[in-house]
Every structure is written in structure tokens, then in C-alpha cells.
Scaffold this motif. Structure first.
Motif, short mmCIF file in Angstrom:
data_model
loop_
_atom_site.label_atom_id
_atom_site.label_comp_id
_atom_site.label_asym_id
_atom_site.label_seq_id
_atom_site.Cartn_x
_atom_site.Cartn_y
_atom_site.Cartn_z
N ASN A 65 0.83 -1.20 0.00
CA ASN A 65 0.00 0.00 0.00
C ASN A 65 0.86 1.25 0.00
N ALA A 66 0.38 2.27 -0.66
CA ALA A 66 1.07 3.56 -0.73
C ALA A 66 0.74 4.37 0.52
N VAL A 67 1.38 3.99 1.61
CA VAL A 67 1.18 4.67 2.89
C VAL A 67 2.54 4.99 3.50
N SER A 68 2.56 6.04 4.30
CA SER A 68 3.79 6.36 5.02
C SER A 68 3.90 5.44 6.24
N ASP A 69 5.07 5.45 6.85
CA ASP A 69 5.27 4.66 8.07
C ASP A 69 4.29 5.13 9.16
N ALA A 70 4.10 6.42 9.27
CA ALA A 70 3.18 6.96 10.28
C ALA A 70 1.75 6.53 10.00
N GLU A 71 1.34 6.56 8.72
CA GLU A 71 -0.01 6.12 8.38
C GLU A 71 -0.20 4.63 8.65
N ALA A 72 0.79 3.83 8.32
CA ALA A 72 0.70 2.39 8.57
C ALA A 72 0.60 2.11 10.07
N ASN A 73 1.37 2.85 10.87
CA ASN A 73 1.28 2.70 12.33
C ASN A 73 -0.09 3.11 12.85
#
Length: 109
Positions: A92-100
Motif C-alpha cells: 500500500n502507498a502509505v507512510s510509516d506513520a499512516e501504517a502505524n
């Protein structure tokens, strides 16, 4: 503590508790919006299986793991296969912060 001091303290504590309770649903809603904006809800339901497993089922599987959030973050970012059957989950095109944020939200359901 004197009686005149107890009532204001209790009222202040009650006010804090009520404002915290009001903030929690907003946070949950924002995290659900993030999941929707990243297309997570196209394949996953919160409490029902769709193409992928329900988020509540994911929580149940990973809640017992010590590295549950870290593992989920990696699966969200890099994708996974074979953990829930034959259908792979793409990266998925997500940042580390978004994934967390998404992993914490799923584990809070």
C-alpha cells in the motif's frame, strides 16, 4: 481536603473525563477515514470478511503476538501472501506513520 475544595476538584475531573470520552470517537472516525482514503475498506470490512479478512479478525489473530503492531505495519506497507488464504494483499502507498496509525486502529477495534 475541605468540603469546599472537593466539589470543584470532582467537577474538574468529571469535565476532563467527559472531554476525553468525546475525543475518542473522533479519533476512531478519523482513522476509519484514513483506512477509507487508502482503499483498505475496498477489501476489508470492519467486522465482516470481504476480499480480505475483517479487521476484527485480524485483530484477533495478531493481538496475542508480541510484535503485533510491527508485523501489521510491515504487512500494510509491503503487502503479504499466504497468511489469510490464497489472495495476496498488495503493498500500500502509505507512510510509516499512516501504517502505524492504521495498525493501532485495527488493534483497538
Amino acid at each position: 481536603m475541605r468540603k469546599q475544595q472537593v466539589l470543584p476538584s470532582l467537577l474538574a475531573a468529571l469535565g476532563c473525563a467527559l472531554s476525553l470520552g468525546a475525543a475518542i470517537p473522533g479519533v476512531a472516525h478519523a482513522n476509519q477515514q484514513l483506512a477509507s482514503s487508502k482503499a483498505c475498506l475496498s477489501c476489508h470490512g470492519i467486522d465482516k470478511k470481504m476480499i480480505g479478512p475483517a479487521f476484527k479478525d485480524i485483530k484477533g489473530k495478531y493481538a496475542a503476538r508480541k510484535d503485533d503492531q510491527a508485523h501489521m505495519v510491515q504487512s500494510i506497507m509491503k503487502g503479504s501472501s499466504g497468511q489469510w488464504g490464497p489472495v495476496p494483499m498488495p503493498a500500500n502507498a502509505v507512510s510509516d506513520a499512516e501504517a502505524n496509525t492504521l495498525a493501532k486502529w485495527i488493534l483497538s477495534l
